[in-house]
Scaffold this active site. Structure first.
Site, PDB file in Angstrom:
ATOM      1  N   LYS A  10       0.807  -0.648   0.208  1.00  0.00           N
ATOM      2  CA  LYS A  10       0.114  -0.746  -0.196  1.00  0.00           C
ATOM      3  C   LYS A  10       1.267   0.900  -0.187  1.00  0.00           C
ATOM      4  CE  LYS A  10      -0.867   0.106   5.004  1.00  0.00           C
ATOM      5  NZ  LYS A  10      -0.792   1.015   5.682  1.00  0.00           N
ATOM      6  N   SER A  11       2.194   0.863   0.436  1.00  0.00           N
ATOM      7  CA  SER A  11       3.039   2.359   0.838  1.00  0.00           C
ATOM      8  C   SER A  11       3.582   2.596  -1.036  1.00  0.00           C
ATOM      9  CB  SER A  11       3.982   2.299   1.270  1.00  0.00           C
ATOM     10  OG  SER A  11       3.982   1.854   2.794  1.00  0.00           O
ATOM     11  N   ARG A  15       1.671   5.829  -4.221  1.00  0.00           N
ATOM     12  CA  ARG A  15       2.423   6.318  -4.539  1.00  0.00           C
ATOM     13  C   ARG A  15       2.200   6.328  -6.709  1.00  0.00           C
ATOM     14  NH1 ARG A  15       4.682   5.782   0.388  1.00  0.00           N
ATOM     15  NH2 ARG A  15       5.663   7.408   0.956  1.00  0.00           N
ATOM     16  N   GLN A 159       7.344   9.682   4.776  1.00  0.00           N
ATOM     17  CA  GLN A 159       5.724  10.479   4.419  1.00  0.00           C
ATOM     18  C   GLN A 159       6.022  11.809   4.296  1.00  0.00           C
ATOM     19  OE1 GLN A 159       3.331   9.509   7.819  1.00  0.00           O
ATOM     20  NE2 GLN A 159       2.734   7.125   6.381  1.00  0.00           N
ATOM     21  N   ASP A 311       7.722  -0.894   9.800  1.00  0.00           N
ATOM     22  CA  ASP A 311       6.373  -1.378  10.455  1.00  0.00           C
ATOM     23  C   ASP A 311       6.761  -3.173  10.296  1.00  0.00           C
ATOM     24  OD1 ASP A 311       4.475   0.970   9.269  1.00  0.00           O
ATOM     25  OD2 ASP A 311       4.986   0.853   7.051  1.00  0.00           O
ATOM     26  N   LYS A 338       1.661   5.558  15.712  1.00  0.00           N
ATOM     27  CA  LYS A 338       0.596   4.887  14.464  1.00  0.00           C
ATOM     28  C   LYS A 338      -0.562   4.218  14.587  1.00  0.00           C
ATOM     29  CE  LYS A 338       4.795   4.333  12.657  1.00  0.00           C
ATOM     30  NZ  LYS A 338       4.618   4.921  10.943  1.00  0.00           N
ATOM     31  N   ARG A 342       2.006   1.659  19.924  1.00  0.00           N
ATOM     32  CA  ARG A 342       1.631   0.378  19.429  1.00  0.00           C
ATOM     33  C   ARG A 342       3.304   0.258  20.316  1.00  0.00           C
ATOM     34  NH1 ARG A 342       2.506   0.802  12.448  1.00  0.00           N
ATOM     35  NH2 ARG A 342       0.690   0.284  12.406  1.00  0.00           N
ATOM     36  N   ARG A 384      -1.355  -3.776  12.477  1.00  0.00           N
ATOM     37  CA  ARG A 384      -0.437  -4.399  12.855  1.00  0.00           C
ATOM     38  C   ARG A 384      -0.155  -5.014  14.137  1.00  0.00           C
ATOM     39  NH1 ARG A 384       1.451  -3.568   7.939  1.00  0.00           N
ATOM     40  NH2 ARG A 384       2.041  -1.627   7.727  1.00  0.00           N
TER      41      ARG A 384
END
Length: 429
Positions: A10-11, A15, A159, A311, A338, A342, A384
């Site tokens: 998804k990263s 983009r 980011q 991640d 996040k 976490r 996650r």
């Protein structure tokens, strides 16, 4: 050997979508993940005037050089920090009006790291409720562009880098960023594949990135690319395989070196890891990853490595809980900001299961053991955390119940089915 495919990264998908919409010409993207975060980016681009057509089965067609406009309502970024931060840079560079908002979880995540340098470039951005948090309002420019930027971020963040490059790209403004450590470089790789002059220079443990707008013709080539499989999603299945003694191969996964920290740590732990490069998609290396069940020993992660595996730290933390000895993570304080804190959720859940775990200011110290664990864990709605403790439940004798398994859909729809394939030895071919 079990073989499984994981959803598209998804990263990279975020983009691909944004940069395809900025290209001169029509792009076709395949392998797009069905994750909720990517849907948020798609919806926001359409609201800004982007012509994004969903062809189904992970295929999307995007007409480039769209007529950007101020949306008629707020841009809803859902739960996606990548959507919020990248679009803040995009909208600031385009010079249109927009309000960005998110769900309750996203509205707790910091935005100053993007907003501050954009304001230094001259972007008119203000928070409409609480400083450093969504919602925020970007005011369009009546005339003139943004100012050139030379910036040294306090936190090395892909980011932040992407947002500033998007602002520079769309406003034709010089941008120079000096990071202490090297974050993910997806944006730079894709832009180079499209013909943009993105210059990278090593600087100590970090990197200097420059976008010299004056040397650019102004056009981006369209994209015809498949999104590589997500190595972060793969990490949780790899941990489940290692804990259950299963040999596993993942096909078509992104092998970007700036995302290779997880595999590096596994190798240092004694895991047999094999990677085979099979191709390149818009500058992104793609290939297969195989892991062979091995005797493992504890690990130590320091700050310089964190950007390459941030991640995957939840996956490594639960893996550490089953390895006799002490594993340590330091320099990961950004995990507190996040989708959940976490570090706090990992520590409290491990302790709930009977694992000795010390929560540090910027990390964890996990005392692993072979004793089976049993109990119910809280996710805080964080995908996650859910996937990590689901993987821990794959270990023989362990019975771990996740309170909100559906939150895994944010990044990995179908995770629980894939996890079952790993734990039962069913091949998905």
């Amino acid at each position: 050997m079990i073989e499984i495919c994981v959803p598209g990264d998804k990263s990279i998908a975020h983009r691909f979508l944004i940069l395809a919409a900025l290209a001169e010409g029509d792009s076709v993207l395949t392998g797009m993940p069905a994750s909720l975060d990517v849907r948020s980016t798609t919806a926001c681009l359409r609201a800004l005037g982007g012509a994004v057509e969903d062809g189904g089965a992970g295929r999307m067609a995007i007409k480039g050089s769209t007529g950007w406009r101020s949306p008629t309502s707020g841009l809803d970024c859902g739960n996606s920090g990548t959507t919020a931060r990248l679009l803040t840079g995009l909208v600031a560079g385009l010079g249109v009006d927009a309000e960005l908002r998110g769900d309750e979880s996203l509205s707790r995540r910091p935005m100053d790291r993007v907003v501050y340098p954009l304001q230094a470039m001259g972007a008119q951005i203000r928070y409409t409720d609480r400083r450093d948090h969504l919602p925020l309002r970007i005011e369009g420019r009546a005339s003139g562009g943004l100012r050139a930027l030379r910036y040294r971020p306090r936190i090395s963040s892909a980011q932040v880098r992407a947002a500033l490059l998007l602002a520079g790209l769309t406003s034709r403004t010089d941008v120079e960023i000096l990071d202490r450590f090297r974050p993910r470089d997806h944006t730079e790789r894709i832009l180079r594949s499209q013909g943009a002059p993105i210059i990278s220079e090593p600087e100590g443990a970090g990197e200097r990135i420059r976008f010299p707008a004056s040397s650019w013709s102004g056009g981006l080539k369209p994209l015809a690319a498949a999104v590589p499989g997500d190595v972060s999603s793969a990490a949780f299945l790899i941990v489940a395989a290692l804990l259950s003694g299963t040999d596993l191969t993942l096909r078509g996964v992104g092998l970007n070196p700036t995302r290779g920290g997880f595999l590096h740590v596994l190798s240092e732990m004694g895991v047999e890891v094999r990677t085979v490069l099979t191709g390149v998609q818009a500058g992104e290396p793609v290939g297969d990853i195989s892991v062979i069940a091995s005797t493992m020993h504890p690990f130590s992660i320091e700050e310089a490595l964190v950007p390459r595996l941030v991640d995957e730290i939840p996956a490594l933390a639960v893996l550490a809980s089953r390895i006799p000895g002490v594993s340590v993570v330091r320099g990961a304080g950004d995990l507190r900001m996040k989708e959940s804190d976490r570090l706090a959720f990992l520590a409290s859940n491990l302790r709930t299961l009977g694992v000795r775990c010390e929560e540090l200011t910027d990390g964890l110290r996990v005392h692993g053991a072979h004793a089976p664990v049993t109990g119910v864990v809280r996710t805080g709605g964080d995908h996650r955390i859910a996937m990590a403790f689901g993987a821990l439940g794959a270990a023989p004798g362990c019975q771990v119940t996740v309170d909100d398994p559906q939150c895994a859909d944010v990044s990995f729809p179908g995770y629980w089915e894939a996890l079952k394939q790993v734990t039962t030895g069913e091949d998905s071919r």
